[in-house]
Design a protein around this motif. Structure first.
Motif, PDB file in Angstrom:
ATOM      1  N   ILE A 125       0.861  -1.181   0.000  1.00  0.00           N
ATOM      2  CA  ILE A 125       0.000   0.000   0.000  1.00  0.00           C
ATOM      3  C   ILE A 125       0.898   1.233   0.000  1.00  0.00           C
ATOM      4  O   ILE A 125       1.685   1.419   0.923  1.00  0.00           O
ATOM      5  N   GLU A 126       0.765   2.043  -1.037  1.00  0.00           N
ATOM      6  CA  GLU A 126       1.574   3.262  -1.056  1.00  0.00           C
ATOM      7  C   GLU A 126       0.955   4.261  -0.088  1.00  0.00           C
ATOM      8  O   GLU A 126      -0.246   4.537  -0.160  1.00  0.00           O
ATOM      9  N   VAL A 127       1.785   4.772   0.815  1.00  0.00           N
ATOM     10  CA  VAL A 127       1.242   5.689   1.818  1.00  0.00           C
ATOM     11  C   VAL A 127       1.818   7.092   1.702  1.00  0.00           C
ATOM     12  O   VAL A 127       1.300   8.032   2.296  1.00  0.00           O
ATOM     13  N   PHE A 128       2.891   7.229   0.943  1.00  0.00           N
ATOM     14  CA  PHE A 128       3.470   8.570   0.809  1.00  0.00           C
ATOM     15  C   PHE A 128       4.393   8.604  -0.398  1.00  0.00           C
ATOM     16  O   PHE A 128       5.083   7.625  -0.678  1.00  0.00           O
ATOM     17  N   ALA A 129       4.383   9.737  -1.084  1.00  0.00           N
ATOM     18  CA  ALA A 129       5.349   9.956  -2.160  1.00  0.00           C
ATOM     19  C   ALA A 129       5.572  11.449  -2.276  1.00  0.00           C
ATOM     20  O   ALA A 129       4.659  12.244  -2.025  1.00  0.00           O
ATOM     21  N   LEU A 130       6.784  11.826  -2.601  1.00  0.00           N
ATOM     22  CA  LEU A 130       7.097  13.251  -2.716  1.00  0.00           C
ATOM     23  C   LEU A 130       8.228  13.394  -3.725  1.00  0.00           C
ATOM     24  O   LEU A 130       9.153  12.574  -3.757  1.00  0.00           O
ATOM     25  N   ARG A 131       8.125  14.379  -4.574  1.00  0.00           N
ATOM     26  CA  ARG A 131       9.177  14.599  -5.558  1.00  0.00           C
ATOM     27  C   ARG A 131       9.467  16.098  -5.657  1.00  0.00           C
ATOM     28  O   ARG A 131       8.553  16.912  -5.692  1.00  0.00           O
ATOM     29  N   ARG A 132      10.736  16.431  -5.645  1.00  0.00           N
ATOM     30  CA  ARG A 132      11.176  17.802  -5.927  1.00  0.00           C
ATOM     31  C   ARG A 132      12.308  17.673  -6.930  1.00  0.00           C
ATOM     32  O   ARG A 132      13.367  17.117  -6.601  1.00  0.00           O
ATOM     33  N   TYR A 160      19.271  17.675   4.238  1.00  0.00           N
ATOM     34  CA  TYR A 160      20.415  18.308   3.549  1.00  0.00           C
ATOM     35  C   TYR A 160      19.924  19.045   2.305  1.00  0.00           C
ATOM     36  O   TYR A 160      18.791  18.870   1.860  1.00  0.00           O
ATOM     37  N   ARG A 161      20.823  19.808   1.715  1.00  0.00           N
ATOM     38  CA  ARG A 161      20.530  20.448   0.429  1.00  0.00           C
ATOM     39  C   ARG A 161      20.757  19.374  -0.634  1.00  0.00           C
ATOM     40  O   ARG A 161      21.862  19.228  -1.149  1.00  0.00           O
ATOM     41  N   PHE A 162      19.714  18.626  -0.900  1.00  0.00           N
ATOM     42  CA  PHE A 162      19.870  17.444  -1.744  1.00  0.00           C
ATOM     43  C   PHE A 162      19.906  17.770  -3.229  1.00  0.00           C
ATOM     44  O   PHE A 162      20.286  16.936  -4.033  1.00  0.00           O
ATOM     45  N   GLY A 163      19.457  18.976  -3.616  1.00  0.00           N
ATOM     46  CA  GLY A 163      19.274  19.224  -5.037  1.00  0.00           C
ATOM     47  C   GLY A 163      17.885  18.741  -5.428  1.00  0.00           C
ATOM     48  O   GLY A 163      16.917  19.481  -5.345  1.00  0.00           O
ATOM     49  N   ALA A 164      17.803  17.483  -5.816  1.00  0.00           N
ATOM     50  CA  ALA A 164      16.509  16.918  -6.184  1.00  0.00           C
ATOM     51  C   ALA A 164      16.173  15.751  -5.244  1.00  0.00           C
ATOM     52  O   ALA A 164      17.068  15.081  -4.749  1.00  0.00           O
ATOM     53  N   VAL A 165      14.874  15.557  -5.019  1.00  0.00           N
ATOM     54  CA  VAL A 165      14.432  14.536  -4.060  1.00  0.00           C
ATOM     55  C   VAL A 165      13.264  13.737  -4.643  1.00  0.00           C
ATOM     56  O   VAL A 165      12.356  14.324  -5.244  1.00  0.00           O
TER      57      VAL A 165
END
Lengths: 323, 160, 754
Positions: free
Chosen positions: C149-156, C322-327
């Motif tokens: 069951i997908e419960v969370f997703a986030l993209r930057r 952190y300053r990941f750039g993209a996530v």
């Protein structure tokens, strides 16, 4: 816990006479009470051995040295004679359980402690060690610490104790009283491999009572090493006791026993052969540890036992060398 | 009296008691249920946590692994028996407060009774020795550093 | 080892310590009632299926047996109870006695009541179950991913794209084992009915929730139920929510019209309440050669049950570290045939941080950079997810101060290059960052009552399960009122007291403190007004502006004891109310909280992202022969906002760090896949740290000036200590041995096995 009658005989003869079906002897009780609460033991009669003076009879100036089976582990480990002449035994007791348990657990009771296999300890799981004829749940289930040595298709539960392992390396015996006579049994011969009758744990009869531990004069030096997941208060994942006669750094004779990885305290002639007559180098000590498991086929299940068992032997040998 | 019960004579914190008890009754239940001494805690009931530590005949033991009938004639000391008659604290109790050697407090009576045993047995000479000798007493809050410091304080004071 | 016998940090000693060192503190199982009966539980001995029969004949004839409750007796009489995630107070919505269905091994299936504990225990062992058994899947990694069951997703941004132009890529899978809370106090319940009013003693982190949960399940009004939980013997999230055995103990007491007490056996605890679920993490970091992060991908699968869906992934928080750039992060729950897992000390943060902070260490190795330096290099200016400013982020300061205290500059980077010649151990030094969101807490009210004897009593329905809340509040009152500590009482742990939130989320101390501060200030104003009223006089003399302890100086210059003021009042007392409603909570949410629902302000406000930060440093020694890993010393430096009582905070932080040591080296719930059950759940098999395992731990607090989460400005310390601690140990093990163990716990055979 099921209801039971309690009897407290005042001497050995009375105690032996009190034996019978559904009867369990209790000394320190650290195993018996635990297992009764788990409904693994359900005696109708409990016979307390606390007043049996014969079990306290200790003779430190004899050969062999006699330690009464009713002496507590703490009392035994505190004896200067034990600390000076039998360092493997002192270490095995010091590293066992906790101070509180060592203060009540007796030498005889410690030798006869039951396996920690969780299926044995769970009254609802089939277990041939607990109920003759049952299949071994651990064989198909999850027993991380399964016996690598001496296991059978009927039981893979390791013998849990430390002291017996040291006693095997020290070639000690126990004296036991049966209804008819007094017998002496080498600790190495006291425990049975499970075979097809895992419920028969020792060569003693149900109504027999261990009366003393007999220590022969030490030959050379000895050491005991215990490996486990945490630093204290845990059963051995693997242990090794070593008694060595050394001529400078050359091994004249070696007695090596393993614990935690076998169904009974396990004397390893393979490990002994690997060091006998050799210089005790780290490489040789390492080879001896490996030799103890040479005959065992590696599986995913026994990988941990073999790795730690072998290293326990190595470490105990190196400890005899003084580092 | 039923065959499954027995009369137990026992002295607790200096007071003699004579009780009829189920043979199954453990010392910890006798203390708590029959005598109302609830300072001794039950954490596991199987000898694996040390919360029920009391002294019997001068040595520290686990009250959950002792059947009361087997302690017949015994001298028992519990956490309630420490301190002075006027309500003052035993110095180890005070040291636990001074070192903040606790959080939830549930294992604390057992830690203190065990700590007394540790000091009495002469096993409180170094922090390492205390740690090994006290390892039968689990503290899930992990207030361990404070407990070791408190025991060392008292042991040092007694040795001086 | 010597030290002055003064209160730690010059503050009040723990105010309930005296009761705890004398054994006087009353925990649930210590409470007894006249005529009390004793309960014991029967738990399922098979993994899954339908009960065909529960044979109770042998149990019923045990002398003293009064009642055996099974699903046959209780259907319709009890429930339902809603899980927290569904707006209720229960750990799980699945009522184990609702019917014949057994969903997991160890499920409670009957409750036996007898005259003595021994009789109840004996009878419980004699209850026989027959069932139609069904196959059970308890291994989340063997479960079919199609059921996830997908419960969370986030993209930057596009972290996968970043990989294509990155110089360095670290890609690895990390695992944490299922774990148990193992508080030393087992679950217990004491229930007493007086007519239609129920009083329950229960070790809980949430007396208000327990009251409403019990009322709902037992079909009575909330105001008929009182829950008392004065002392709790360790909770760690495991006592946050209402558990079904509590309900059934109360139900048994109702049927028998006698008080009933249940003491749960240690071996039964694992399947009566929550546990920390097993988790597997796929992490990919992309970076430039100089260590600048370009992308962070993190997918985690966390074990769940078939009864409730509880998201415990935590990547929404790690994505801000952190300053990941993209996530890009994704979380799945894997349904398995176990009791519902739940909150355990840093439930979201512990597993996620282990994966991320080990991956960061792997990147540092790949980049040839010092791991402290790599973290400093990627310090973000704003929260990378919402682009909000941080409310007080001090990770660099924690890293720097920790490195200084630890002596990090003496670290030799090559693997295996450090040793202790005395013990022969190879040494390893590791570091990891810690973080914990600054939740805003829930609506909190409190009553301050000054009585004629001068005692100031502060009362609210909050809990102190060892956190030191009582002490922190007493300290606050002493400072705010210049009160005499001997005449300050803090009353907690009773649902009849003014509303306060669950002790959870490391925010309850701060919110309680805010409400108490408000009440204390109101009380002081009232006392000044009353002093003016009762002792009218001239202007105050110069130099008398500062009142004496526990006294008010009148305008006339007279110094009056607080108690004297109370004695002038009707009823010989002065009572005021204080409150704290966290920013962002609506009146509807306050009403929800009053109705017993869980309400907590988020860590993200419209203007800032707030969190606590810290840094762990660990030294391990690895025995070259046996592979034994010993944590030799640790340093932790944390910024948890304003410090209410440093000694209480540090004790908790040390405890959390030591939990991380246990999580790293020994704690795991063994699973028998064949028989569909957990194995070895007692304290003899499930190993937690002993005295001998606990290293020296140095903790320091960094207290920044600047904006605070609330007027008190304190964030909690209960959980952050365990976040990153295990990663620091794992990273140290790598530094010593060159072996990167990505699955917890790390054990000796992992290090010696060829």
């Amino acid at each position: 816990m099921r209801p039971f009658e309690y009897a407290r005989p005042s001497d050995l003869a009375q105690a032996l006479a009190a034996a019978g079906p559904d009867t369990v002897f209790i000394a320190g009780g650290t195993t018996v009470v635990d297992l009764m609460r788990l409904d693994v033991l359900a005696p109708r009669r409990l016979v307390g051995l606390g007043d049996v003076a014969e079990l306290r009879r200790t003779e430190l100036d004899g050969d062999p040295v006699r330690l009464g089976a009713g002496v507590t582990m703490a009392e035994a480990a505190a004896l200067p004679l034990v600390r000076e002449r039998y360092p493997a035994l002192a270490a095995a007791i010091d590293l066992a359980a906790s101070a509180q348990i060592r203060n009540v657990a007796t030498l005889g009771g410690n030798l006869l402690q039951k396996t920690r296999c969780p299926y044995f300890r769970d009254a609802s799981s089939p277990c041939g060690r607990r109920r003759p004829g049952d299949a071994c749940s651990a064989l198909t289930g999850h027993l991380e610490q399964r016996a690598v040595l001496g296991a059978s298709p009927h039981c893979v539960a390791p013998y849990p104790g430390d002291m017996a392992v040291a006693l095997v390396a020290l070639e000690a015996s126990v004296e036991a009283a049966t209804a008819a006579k007094v017998v002496t049994v080498q600790v190495a011969d006291l425990f049975r491999e499970p075979g097809d009758a895992p419920h028969k744990e020792t060569v003693l009869g149900d109504g027999d009572i261990i009366t003393a531990v007999l220590l022969p004069a030490p030959r050379g030096t000895s050491a005991f090493v215990k490996l486990r997941d945490r630093a204290s208060f845990a059963f051995a994942a693997a242990s090794a006791a070593v008694s060595l006669e050394l001529d400078h750094d050359r091994v004249v004779a070696a007695r090596i026993a393993l614990g935690g990885v076998a169904t009974r305290p396990w004397r390893s002639s393979e490990a002994e052969s690997a060091v006998s007559g050799e210089r005790l180098t780290p490489e040789r000590a390492f080879a001896a540890g490996e030799a103890a498991f040479e005959a065992v086929a590696r599986t995913h299940e026994n990988r941990r036992g073999i790795a730690l068992g072998a290293r326990a032997v190595t470490a105990a040998l190196l400890a005899c060398r003084g580092g | 009296m039923k065959p499954e019960s027995a009369v137990v004579s026992i002295t607790v914190n200096g007071t003699p008691h004579r009780l009829e008890a189920d043979t199954r009754r453990t010392l910890v239940d006798l203390l708590r249920e029959d005598l109302g001494l609830t300072g001794t805690k039950i954490g596991c009931g199987q000898g694996t946590c040390g919360a029920c530590t009391v002294h019997v005949d001068g040595v520290r033991v686990l009250a959950c692994l002792l059947l009361a009938v087997t302690v017949e004639g015994g001298q028992v000391l519990t956490i309630e028996g420490l301190g002075t008659p006027d309500g003052g604290l035993h110095e180890l109790q005070q040291a636990f407060i001074d070192r903040d050697a606790l959080q939830c407090g549930f294992c604390t009576p057992g830690q203190i009774m065990s700590g007394l045993g540790c000091i009495g047995e002469g096993r409180a000479n170094t922090a390492e020795e205390i740690r090994e000798s006290m390892s039968g007493n689990l503290c899930r809050c992990a207030a361990y550093p404070g407990i070791v410091a408190a025991i060392a304080d008292v042991a040092e004071g007694q040795g001086a | 080892m010597t030290g002055a016998r003064t209160p730690p940090e010059g503050r009040l000693p723990r105010v309930d310590a005296r009761d705890k060192v004398t054994g006087a503190a009353e925990y649930t199982y210590d409470h007894s009632e006249p005529g009390q009966l004793h309960a014991a539980l029967v738990c399922a001995t098979f993994a899954r299926g339908v009960l065909r029969d529960i044979r109770t004949a042998a149990a019923e004839v045990v002398p003293g047996v009064r009642l055996i409750l099974t699903h046959r007796d209780t259907r319709g009489a009890v429930g339902p109870g809603l899980a927290l995630m569904d707006g209720g107070q229960f750990h799980t919505s699945f009522d184990p006695l609702a019917g014949p269905e057994v969903r997991y091994h160890g499920q409670m299936v009957a409750l036996v009541v007898a005259d003595t504990p021994e009789q109840a225990e004996q009878a419980a062992a004699l209850v026989e179950l027959t069932a139609e058994e069904l196959p059970a899947q308890v291994d989340p990694y063997a479960a079919d991913e199609a059921d996830d069951i997908e419960v969370f997703a986030l993209r930057r941004g596009d972290p996968a794209g970043a990989v294509t132009h990155a110089d360095l890529v670290v890609e690895a899978t990390y695992e944490t084992a299922a774990q148990l809370h193992q508080p030393i106090e087992p679950y217990a319940t004491n229930a007493r009915w007086s007519g239609d009013r129920l009083t329950v003693w229960s070790p809980t982190q949430w007396v208000v929730g327990e009251k409403h949960g019990l009322a709902a399940a037992l079909g009575v009004e909330p105001d008929q139920v009182r829950v008392i939980s004065r002392h709790v013997g360790g909770a760690f999230g495991g006592k946050a929510l209402t558990l079904w055995h509590t309900v059934y103990t109360a139900e048994a007491a109702r049927r028998l019209r006698r008080p009933v007490r249940l003491g749960v056996r240690r071996g039964q605890m694992a399947t009566l309440g929550s546990f920390r679920p097993a988790s597997r993490h796929r992490v990919r970091l992309a970076a430039r050669r100089d260590g600048t992060l370009l992308g962070y991908e993190h997918a985690c699968r966390t074990q769940g049950s078939r009864s409730d869906v509880l998201p415990l992934g935590g990547t929404a928080l790690s994505a801000r570290l952190y300053r990941f750039g993209a996530v890009a992060v994704r979380e799945h729950v894997v349904p398995t045939d176990v009791i519902t897992p739940g909150f355990m000390r840093a439930p979201l943060e512990f597993p996620t941080s282990f994966a991320l902070e080990c991956a960061i260490d792997e990147l540092a190795v790949a980049a040839g950079l010092d791991p402290v330096e790599l973290r400093r290099l990627n310090e973000p200016e704003v929260d990378p997810v919402d682009l909000l400013p941080f409310s007080g982020r001090n990770l660099p300061a924690c890293l720097d101060r920790g490195a200084e205290l630890f002596g990090w500059s003496r670290r030799q980077a090559p693997v295996g290059s450090m040793a202790d010649p005395r013990t022969g151990e190879t040494l390893g030094w590791g570091v990891a960052a810690a973080y914990y969101p600054g939740y805003g807490g829930g609506p909190t009210f409190c009553r301050a009552r000054l009585s004629g004897d001068g005692v100031v009593e502060i009362a609210l329905a909050a809990q102190d399960p060892g956190t030191g809340l009582r002490t922190a509040l007493a300290q606050l009152v002493v400072e705010r009122l210049r009160a005499d500590p001997r005449r300050v009482r803090i009353s907690l742990g009773d649902s009849d007291l003014p509303l306060a939130p669950m002790a959870a989320g490391s925010c309850s101390s701060a919110t309680a403190a805010a409400a108490v501060e408000d009440a204390a200030d109101r009380l002081l104003r009232r006392l000044r007004d009353l002093a003016r009223k009762h002792w009218p006089g001239q202007e105050p003399a110069p130099g008398q502006a500062v009142p004496d302890r526990h006294r008010i100086v009148t305008p006339g210059g007279t110094s009056i004891d607080f108690g004297e003021i109370a004695r002038r009042e009707d009823g010989q007392a002065v009572t005021v109310e204080g409150s704290w409603i966290p920013e962002g909570l609506t009146p509807g949410m306050v009403a929800d909280a009053r109705a017993g629902r869980f309400v907590q302000a988020h860590e993200t406000t419209p203007t800032a992202y707030r969190a606590s930060y810290g840094a762990h440093f660990a030294e391990v020694g690895v025995d070259r022969v046996t592979g034994r890993v010993r944590v030799r010393r640790m340093v932790g430096v944390f910024d948890v906002g304003r410090v209410l009582h440093a000694a209480m905070l540090k004790n908790q932080l040390r405890g959390g760090m030591l939990w991380g040591v246990g999580h790293a080296l020994m704690e795991q719930l063994h699973v028998d896949k064949e028989h569909g059950r957990f194995m070895g759940v007692d304290l003899g098999s499930y190993h937690i740290l002993t005295h001998a395992d606990a290293p020296a731990v140095e903790v320091e607090l960094v207290t920044p000036p600047g904006p605070h989460a609330d007027p008190v400005g304190a964030r909690g310390a209960g959980e952050i200590g365990v976040v990153g601690s295990s990663a620091a140990v794992a990273n140290a093990v790598f530094h010593a041995t060159g072996r990167r163990i990505r699955r917890l716990p790390i054990r000796a055979h992992d290090l010696v096995d060829q």
